[in-house]
Design an enzyme around this catalytic site. Structure first.
Site, mmCIF file in Angstrom:
data_model
loop_
_atom_site.group_PDB
_atom_site.id
_atom_site.type_symbol
_atom_site.label_atom_id
_atom_site.label_comp_id
_atom_site.label_asym_id
_atom_site.label_seq_id
_atom_site.Cartn_x
_atom_site.Cartn_y
_atom_site.Cartn_z
ATOM 1 N N ASP B 227 -45.367 2.977 35.803
ATOM 2 C CA ASP B 227 -44.494 2.440 35.128
ATOM 3 C C ASP B 227 -43.894 3.547 34.400
ATOM 4 O OD1 ASP B 227 -43.331 0.607 33.342
ATOM 5 O OD2 ASP B 227 -45.047 -0.897 33.441
ATOM 6 N N HIS B 312 -38.544 -5.660 41.994
ATOM 7 C CA HIS B 312 -38.228 -5.347 40.683
ATOM 8 C C HIS B 312 -37.218 -3.973 40.513
ATOM 9 C CE1 HIS B 312 -39.206 -5.222 36.397
ATOM 10 N NE2 HIS B 312 -39.229 -4.040 36.545
#
Lengths: 405, 405
Positions: B227, B312
Site C-alpha cells: 500500500d 483499484h
C-alpha cells in the site's frame, strides 16, 4: 524432523553463516533465535522466497518444548490475548481435541514463519519476529480434558469487575515483536475456530519495541514504573514458582484500569513512595540498584521507615514464612481512546503464571486488596484464570496427553 | 543553537563515533537519524543519564525544517492520530497561539528524546525511536490563522460516515517506532491542551515493526496488499504533489473499514484482480516488478485485458491529461476487538497529503466511489481534512508566521 522444521533450521543456519562472515562486531546483529530485544538489524538475509527480511523479522522462538512458549519467553512488544467461549450447544471432548489439533498445527507453522496449510496469505507470515502462541483452558475445557480442577479466584472487596472481561472457556495469548504479524496470526487463529469456539473478548497490549530495550530489561508500565523486577529469572526459580511437575502452569489474567488523570497530579516523591521504588532505576527506596534487596527496616532521620509498609512493594512481597508467594508477572500496557467520560482509558493487562494461584496470586492479591497505596489509582475490572497445558513434542498437539486417551 | 539542540547533536555524534570504531560492517546498525526500518541494533550507546539505550531507541527525526516532520518521513510502525475540538466558548487567535507555542516546545523536546519542561516522567521519553509530531488545522483553526480556506471533501455516494470519526478543529499525528513512547507522547500532548482543546477521537494504527522491514519497503495492509507503491519518492515529485510554495500541505483522513470476513472468502486470483497487482511482490498483473509501469493495454489469450479496468489500480491512476491527480499516501492499519456483531473490526486509517485535495484526492476518490472492484469489501466511515502548516526554525512555533502578526 518434519520438512517444515528442516526448512526453518536451514534458514537459521544461513543467517548465522552470513553474520559470521561479515564481521565479529556483527554479533550484536545476530539473527539467531534470541529473546526479544536482542536482535533487530536491517542487514537481513536472503530468505527462501528470494526476499530479504531484516533480522528481527527472522527471529523465532521454539514452539515445541517441555513447556509452552510465551510464559518464560522474554516479553515481546505486542500482545493479543483472546478469550474464546465454546459455541452454543457446547463442545465435547472430541471437538476440543479437533480444535487443539488444528490450532497446534497452525500455531507451530506460524511460529516458524511458515504459512499454515491452505493459507492464502503467505506474505503475512514471513516475519515471525519472536511470535509465540500460548493456549489456556478455562474451567469447562479443563473438565473436558480431565485435568486437575482450576483454582477459583475469589472476589476481592475492591474489585469492580466488568462482565465483558470475565472468564472464558479458552484463551489464546499471542505475542510478538511485529504488530502486523501478531494481527494476522490472531486473525488466522480466530477464523480457524468457529465450529468450536468464538472470541468473547480481545485484550491488546504493548511494551517497548524490540530494538529500544536491552536484553532482559524490565519493561515500564504507563505509571512509569519498572514492572516485573522480582520475576523468577533462573530455571530453578521458574521450577519453584511457575512449572508444575507435568510441565503445565496456571495463568491469571486481571484487567487493571489505571487512572492516569489522578496519578499525574502526584509529585515524583509521592509516586515513588506509593510504589516503594524509585522511578528512574527501579531501585528500592532503601538504596542500591533495581535487583538489590529492599531494607524494610531502614529509617530516615525522623525514625520513619524509608519504605512505607503500605507501599505496593512492601504489600506484594511474600508473607513471612511463605516464600511460595511469588509468581511470574508478564503484564502488558493498554492505552485506548478515551471513553464517553473523556477520562483516560489506560491500564494493564496483568498476566501472571504460577503453579497454584491459591498459594501464590490469591494471598498476595488479598493483601494488596486490603491495603496498597497504589489502590487509589488502580481498579481491577477483569478477572479470569486458565490452566496452561504442558508443552509439545514435534508430532503432538496441545494437551494431547490429556485429550487423546 | 539551544542547549537542548546541542545536547542531542552531541548524543548523535557519540553514537556515530562508536559505530565507526566498531566495524565498517556496522554501518547497517548506525544510530544516525535514519528513516524508520533502517536502524535497530541492540549495541546501543552510553546515554546522557548513564543508561544504555539500544540504537532504535536513539534514532531521531529532525523536528525543525522547511516542512513539518511526519509527512515525507518514512512511515514509522505506530500511529496515534488525535482529533481535537476547541473548548466550549471557543478559542481566539491568542489562545490558538498559546497552544501552538506550548505544543511546539514540548513536541520539539520529545522528538529529540528530552523531557518537556516541567515533565515528571523523564524515563518515558528517552527512546524517541523516530518519534514525529505533525499538527493540522481544521476549518475553524484555519480561519483563526488567516490561512487560505481549506478545500471541502464532498460527500461520496458510497460513504457511510460515522459522526464520531468526523472533522475536528485540530489534529495531532503522532508517529514512532516505539509504542510506549508514542503512548506517552500522546498522553503528554493531550494533557497539555485542555484550556484550549480536548480530544474528540483517537485513531490508532500500525505497520510492520522497524527491524522487520527493509528501508523504503512498501508497507502491507490487512488485505495483504502493498500500500503506497506509487508514492512520490524524490524531492521533485514531492514538491509537485505534496508541498505548497509556503512549505505547507493538506492532509485528508479517511477511516476505511475493511470487511475481512468477506474478503477472505476470495481466492488469490480474485484478490489480485480486484487490486490489479500481485499480492506477493505488488507487481502490476501485466508483469515486471512492484515499481514497473502497468501495461493497461495488455490482453490475455482470450483478448481480455490483463488488468481489469475496474481494478483499484486502474481506477486510482490519474485521469488522462491530469498528471496532477497523485498524492502521498501514508496509511496505517487498525485491527480492533470485534464489536457486538462479532464481525471483524479492521481497516485502514487512510491518510494522504497533497497540495490541493480538490485537484488530487477528490477526483481520484470520486472515480473510486463510482467504480472500484475493491468497493465490495471496503467502506469509508470517517472523513476529515486539515491544513498542515509549514515547518519551523529552531526558535519558532507551529504556524507562527500566520498567528504572530
Amino acid at each position: 524432523m518434519t520438512g517444515f522444521a528442516t526448512h526453518i533450521a536451514r534458514r537459521k543456519f544461513l543467517a548465522g553463516a552470513s553474520a559470521t562472515a561479515a564481521a565479529g562486531a556483527l554479533t550484536a546483529c545476530s539473527t539467531a533465535p534470541v529473546p526479544s530485544g536482542a536482535s533487530g538489524t536491517p542487514a537481513g538475509e536472503e530468505g527462501s522466497e528470494g526476499t530479504v527480511t531484516p533480522a528481527l523479522g527472522e527471529a523465532t522462538v521454539d514452539f515445541d518444548g517441555v513447556h509452552q512458549a510465551g510464559v518464560v519467553t522474554p516479553a515481546q512488544a505486542h500482545l493479543n490475548l483472546v478469550g474464546f467461549n465454546f459455541v452454543e450447544g457446547g463442545v465435547d471432548r472430541e471437538g476440543l481435541t479437533r480444535l487443539m489439533r488444528s490450532w497446534t498445527e497452525d500455531a507451530r507453522r506460524l511460529t516458524g514463519g511458515a504459512a499454515p496449510v491452505g493459507s492464502l496469505e503467505p506474505e503475512m507470515v514471513r516475519a515471525p519476529a519472536n511470535l509465540t502462541f500460548t493456549v489456556g483452558f478455562g474451567p469447562r475445557a479443563v473438565e473436558l480434558a480431565g485435568a486437575a480442577p482450576l483454582a477459583e479466584i475469589p472476589a476481592f472487596s475492591r474489585d469492580q469487575l466488568e462482565e465483558k472481561w470475565g472468564q472464558t472457556d479458552l484463551v489464546l495469548q499471542i505475542c510478538g515483536d511485529d504488530p502486523l504479524t501478531v494481527s494476522h496470526a490472531t486473525r488466522h487463529m480466530v477464523r480457524t475456530s468457529p465450529t468450536y469456539a468464538t472470541p468473547t473478548w480481545m485484550q491488546q497490549g504493548f511494551l517497548h519495541a524490540s530494538g529500544t530495550r536491552r536484553p532482559g530489561e524490565t519493561p515500564r508500565n504507563l505509571f512509569g514504573q519498572l514492572d516485573g523486577t522480582v520475576n523468577p529469572r533462573t530455571a530453578g526459580e521458574q521450577d519453584e514458582q511457575v512449572w508444575r511437575e507435568d510441565g503445565s502452569t496456571v495463568m491469571v489474567v486481571r484487567r487493571i484500569r489505571m487512572d492516569m488523570d489522578e496519578w499525574e497530579m502526584l509529585d515524583r516523591t509521592s509516586r515513588e513512595e506509593s510504589m516503594g521504588r524509585t522511578l528512574d532505576t527501579g531501585a528500592p527506596l532503601s538504596g542500591g540498584g533495581e535487583f538489590d534487596a529492599p531494607d524494610y527496616g531502614a529509617t530516615d532521620r525522623y525514625g520513619l521507615p524509608v519504605i512505607d509498609p503500605a507501599s505496593h512493594m512492601a504489600r506484594a512481597r511474600p508473607a513471612e514464612g511463605h516464600p511460595e508467594q511469588r509468581m511470574l508477572r508478564r503484564a502488558y500496557n493498554y492505552d485506548l481512546p478515551p471513553e464517553a467520560d473523556g477520562l483516560s482509558n489506560s491500564g494493564l493487562v496483568f498476566i501472571c503464571f504460577q503453579r497454584d494461584p491459591d498459594e501464590q496470586f490469591t494471598p498476595v492479591q488479598q493483601r494488596l486488596d486490603d491495603l496498597d497505596r497504589l489502590n487509589t489509582w488502580i481498579t481491577h475490572i477483569g478477572s479470569a484464570v486458565y490452566w496452561i497445558p504442558p508443552g509439545t513434542t514435534e508430532d503432538a498437539f496441545w494437551a494431547q496427553r490429556f485429550l487423546a486417551v
